[in-house]
Write an enzyme that holds these catalytic residues in place. Sequence first.
Site, PDB file in Angstrom:
ATOM      1  N   GLU A 119      41.169  19.568  27.276  1.00 46.26           N
ATOM      2  CA  GLU A 119      41.286  19.065  25.904  1.00 46.26           C
ATOM      3  C   GLU A 119      42.651  18.439  25.620  1.00 46.26           C
ATOM      4  O   GLU A 119      42.788  17.640  24.691  1.00 46.26           O
ATOM      5  CB  GLU A 119      41.006  20.196  24.913  1.00 46.26           C
ATOM      6  CG  GLU A 119      39.541  20.601  24.894  1.00 46.26           C
ATOM      7  CD  GLU A 119      39.245  21.702  23.898  1.00 46.26           C
ATOM      8  OE1 GLU A 119      40.190  22.414  23.506  1.00 46.26           O
ATOM      9  OE2 GLU A 119      38.068  21.854  23.523  1.00 46.26           O
ATOM     10  N   GLU A 130      36.742  35.918  42.649  1.00 45.90           N
ATOM     11  CA  GLU A 130      37.863  36.455  41.878  1.00 45.90           C
ATOM     12  C   GLU A 130      38.616  37.561  42.606  1.00 45.90           C
ATOM     13  O   GLU A 130      39.710  37.946  42.225  1.00 45.90           O
ATOM     14  CB  GLU A 130      37.388  36.964  40.523  1.00 45.90           C
ATOM     15  CG  GLU A 130      36.573  38.233  40.569  1.00 45.90           C
ATOM     16  CD  GLU A 130      36.258  38.752  39.169  1.00 45.90           C
ATOM     17  OE1 GLU A 130      36.714  39.860  38.860  1.00 45.90           O
ATOM     18  OE2 GLU A 130      35.559  38.051  38.410  1.00 45.90           O
TER      19      GLU A 130
END
Length: 301
Positions: free
Chosen positions: A83, A114
């Site tokens: 963004e 992860e």
Amino acid sequence: MEIKNLTTEQRNPATIHIDSMSTIDMVKTINQEDQKVALAVETQNKEIARAIDEAAKRYSKGGRLIYIGAGTSGRLGVLDAAELVPTYGIKSERAVGLIAGGKGAMYVAVEGAEDSQDLAKKDLKDLKLNKNDIVLGLAASGRTPYVIGGLDYANEVDALTISIACVKNSEIGHHADIVIEAVVGPEVITGSTRMKAGTAQKMILNMISTGVMIKQGKVFENIMIDVKPTNSKLIDRACRIIKTTTGVSTQEARSTLEKANNDVGIAIVMLKTDSDLNQAKKLLKTENGNVGEVLNKQLAN
């Protein structure tokens, strides 16, 4: 600390019977829990401010904002990075989101990714991480191995490391220069950290990245002036920004924007200092593109 003992994994006494609540009571309960998020973030204001100041220094030297995380935390980092590009007109390589398991993990969980510290090191090495970069490690539980591995490698190259967790005394906090821990308490649905913890992380990232952009001169007053007018909606917004900040007519705002090659900041400087394109560019260059600094100095003379 074992994961079962983490705050994020505890049962919330206020929601034990949420499965039998009426819909309106369910909504009210979730909203009441959400109201605790901003207060938890508030406790970290000093560290968030420190993160902004230190990150801004490195960013101004050409450093990058690099977000690392897994699952929801990783997706929030990718979102914040993505963004910043259209909002503040920066190059996409200046804000990078890394999620354990790669781009595909944005949509489908990649099992085991992860848990690998080495994977994070490889991802950062591929980016040619350097000492001017800023690495923001995100983990609601504060213990994700992928994030720890990334922070450790970032420390090796003297990059700035910032950890963001939702538990106290987080494991990732022991691997970071700046430690941010917004404890939002047990989730509405036990262990569903995409809820309060996710909201807290989003708020913190908004504050840090927005603060860094403000300090780069990407904001004049409270307006984002590096928006790129690439379509009719954004051209209209750019003209309104110019009109609002300079007091000229819509027609003059549009005309000046065209003369400024669709650069809002240059257009504002041209109008506020009564200069042409080349003069405005020179003025901005002397102040590293900061419109506010240019105008403060010019109007003071």
